[in-house]
Write a protein that holds these residues in place. Structure first.
Motif, mmCIF file in Angstrom:
data_model
loop_
_atom_site.group_PDB
_atom_site.id
_atom_site.type_symbol
_atom_site.label_atom_id
_atom_site.label_comp_id
_atom_site.label_asym_id
_atom_site.label_seq_id
_atom_site.Cartn_x
_atom_site.Cartn_y
_atom_site.Cartn_z
ATOM 1 N N MET A 1 -7.266 8.874 0.088
ATOM 2 C CA MET A 1 -7.584 8.614 -1.088
ATOM 3 C C MET A 1 -7.388 9.664 -2.215
ATOM 4 S SD MET A 1 -11.219 6.308 -0.399
ATOM 5 C CE MET A 1 -11.640 7.133 1.352
ATOM 6 N N LYS B 1 -0.912 8.126 -4.349
ATOM 7 C CA LYS B 1 -0.005 7.317 -3.539
ATOM 8 C C LYS B 1 0.648 6.317 -4.443
ATOM 9 C CE LYS B 1 -3.053 6.573 -0.531
ATOM 10 N NZ LYS B 1 -4.102 6.398 -0.070
ATOM 11 N N ASP C 1 -3.619 -2.576 -1.315
ATOM 12 C CA ASP C 1 -4.660 -2.942 -2.052
ATOM 13 C C ASP C 1 -4.729 -3.897 -3.094
ATOM 14 O OD1 ASP C 1 -6.182 -0.923 -0.444
ATOM 15 O OD2 ASP C 1 -6.238 0.695 -2.256
ATOM 16 N N PHE D 1 -12.318 -6.416 6.067
ATOM 17 C CA PHE D 1 -11.326 -5.799 5.061
ATOM 18 C C PHE D 1 -10.113 -5.254 5.860
ATOM 19 C CE2 PHE D 1 -9.641 -1.668 3.342
ATOM 20 C CZ PHE D 1 -9.331 -2.095 2.253
ATOM 21 N N ARG D 2 -10.643 -4.547 6.999
ATOM 22 C CA ARG D 2 -9.264 -4.080 7.706
ATOM 23 C C ARG D 2 -8.445 -5.096 8.365
ATOM 24 N NH1 ARG D 2 -9.135 0.736 5.661
ATOM 25 N NH2 ARG D 2 -11.018 1.938 5.978
ATOM 26 N N GLY E 1 -3.356 1.822 1.611
ATOM 27 C CA GLY E 1 -4.568 2.368 1.440
ATOM 28 C C GLY E 1 -5.060 3.439 2.098
ATOM 29 N N GLY E 2 -5.650 4.192 2.076
ATOM 30 C CA GLY E 2 -6.084 5.586 2.822
ATOM 31 C C GLY E 2 -6.448 5.360 4.349
ATOM 32 N N GLY E 3 -6.896 4.282 4.291
ATOM 33 C CA GLY E 3 -7.530 3.951 5.744
ATOM 34 C C GLY E 3 -6.549 2.751 6.649
ATOM 35 N N ARG F 1 -14.073 2.990 -4.988
ATOM 36 C CA ARG F 1 -13.685 3.291 -3.645
ATOM 37 C C ARG F 1 -15.060 3.171 -2.639
ATOM 38 N NH1 ARG F 1 -9.801 6.651 -6.373
ATOM 39 N NH2 ARG F 1 -7.637 6.176 -5.594
ATOM 40 N N LEU G 1 -15.922 3.570 -0.141
ATOM 41 C CA LEU G 1 -16.116 4.405 1.061
ATOM 42 C C LEU G 1 -16.655 5.758 0.496
ATOM 43 C CD1 LEU G 1 -13.594 3.789 3.514
ATOM 44 C CD2 LEU G 1 -15.858 3.066 3.779
ATOM 45 N N ARG H 1 -11.023 11.647 9.999
ATOM 46 C CA ARG H 1 -9.689 11.220 9.979
ATOM 47 C C ARG H 1 -8.618 12.262 10.288
ATOM 48 N NH1 ARG H 1 -9.248 6.874 4.737
ATOM 49 N NH2 ARG H 1 -10.975 5.309 5.864
HETATM 50 C C1 S3P Z 1 -9.670 3.308 1.780
HETATM 51 C C2 S3P Z 1 -8.789 3.502 0.753
HETATM 52 C C3 S3P Z 1 -8.720 2.648 -0.557
HETATM 53 C C4 S3P Z 1 -8.887 1.238 -0.167
HETATM 54 C C5 S3P Z 1 -10.174 1.068 0.245
HETATM 55 C C6 S3P Z 1 -10.436 1.888 1.730
HETATM 56 C C7 S3P Z 1 -9.833 4.052 2.993
HETATM 57 O O1 S3P Z 1 -7.616 2.908 -0.980
HETATM 58 O O2 S3P Z 1 -7.927 0.628 0.859
HETATM 59 O O3 S3P Z 1 -11.265 1.588 -0.665
HETATM 60 O O4 S3P Z 1 -10.381 3.588 3.717
HETATM 61 O O5 S3P Z 1 -9.214 5.222 2.673
HETATM 62 P P1 S3P Z 1 -6.677 4.079 -1.809
HETATM 63 O O6 S3P Z 1 -6.456 5.005 -0.658
HETATM 64 O O7 S3P Z 1 -5.629 3.658 -2.584
HETATM 65 O O8 S3P Z 1 -8.026 4.895 -2.787
#
Ligand code: S3P
Length: 169
Positions: free
Chosen positions: A12, A16, A35, A58-59, A80-82, A119, A121, A137
């Motif tokens: 995050m 990106k 997202d 969500f995942r 998204g970061g995850g 965000r 998290l 991570r």
């Molecule tokens: C997440 C990143 C977010 C979004 C969500 C979870 C993550 O996207 O998908 O809040 O798990 O790293 P960005 O990377 O665009 O902030």
């Protein structure tokens, strides 16, 4: 390597979405964002989805969104970061396009995400959450075809570096 899409991965706050839009304009490709795709699919915001249904759901929605997006081509995709936490997502990204990882230091990330409420998290002590999550991570972005260290660069400079590399492949 498949050059049908250009896929951006990274923690995050690594830029990106901003850089993705610049790349899409440069290549004259469509800009996609997992997202946004998720929010359109479920009809609520990411924080709302996290609090009402939890991260696991969500995942699942995120993986489905990525599959839908990568069924098409000529797109710059900000993930998204995850999104990389599911191995099947990484395999799909790797075979569907040129995968670029945006890297940034804790300082840079904290300065970019601090104060934002979107965000879930990172709610609470932003710096602590960033450090903890980055530690958890470690290595998850390493499968990318190309890595850019964005510290000290503005989005245009990062986009230029990626475009040059993309055209070399
Ligand atoms: C997440 C990143 C977010 C979004 C969500 C979870 C993550 O996207 O998908 O809040 O798990 O790293 P960005 O990377 O665009 O902030």
């Amino acid at each position: 390597m498949n050059r049908n899409n250009l896929v951006l991965i990274g923690f995050m706050g690594t830029g990106k979405s901003t850089i993705g839009k610049l790349l899409a304009r440069n290549l004259n490709w469509t800009y996609k964002d997992t997202d946004l795709e998720i929010e359109q699919a479920v009809g609520c915001s990411i924080p709302e989805l996290f609090s009402s249904r939890g991260e696991a759901l969500f995942r699942e929605v995120e993986s489905a969104a990525l599959r839908r997006i990568l069924a098409e081509s000529q797109q710059v995709v900000a993930t998204g970061g995850g999104c990389v936490l599911a191995e099947q997502n990484c395999l799909l990204m790797e075979k569907s396009g040129f995968v670029v990882s945006l890297n940034a230091s804790v300082e840079t990330i904290v300065s970019r995400v601090e104060g934002a409420k979107d965000r879930p998290l990172l709610a609470g002590n932003t710096r602590e959450k960033v450090v903890e999550l980055m530690h958890k991570r470690r290595g998850v972005y390493s499968f990318a075809h190309y890595h850019v260290d964005t510290d000290g660069l503005d989005p245009e400079e990062v986009a230029d570096i990626i475009i040059q590399e993309f055209h070399r492949h």
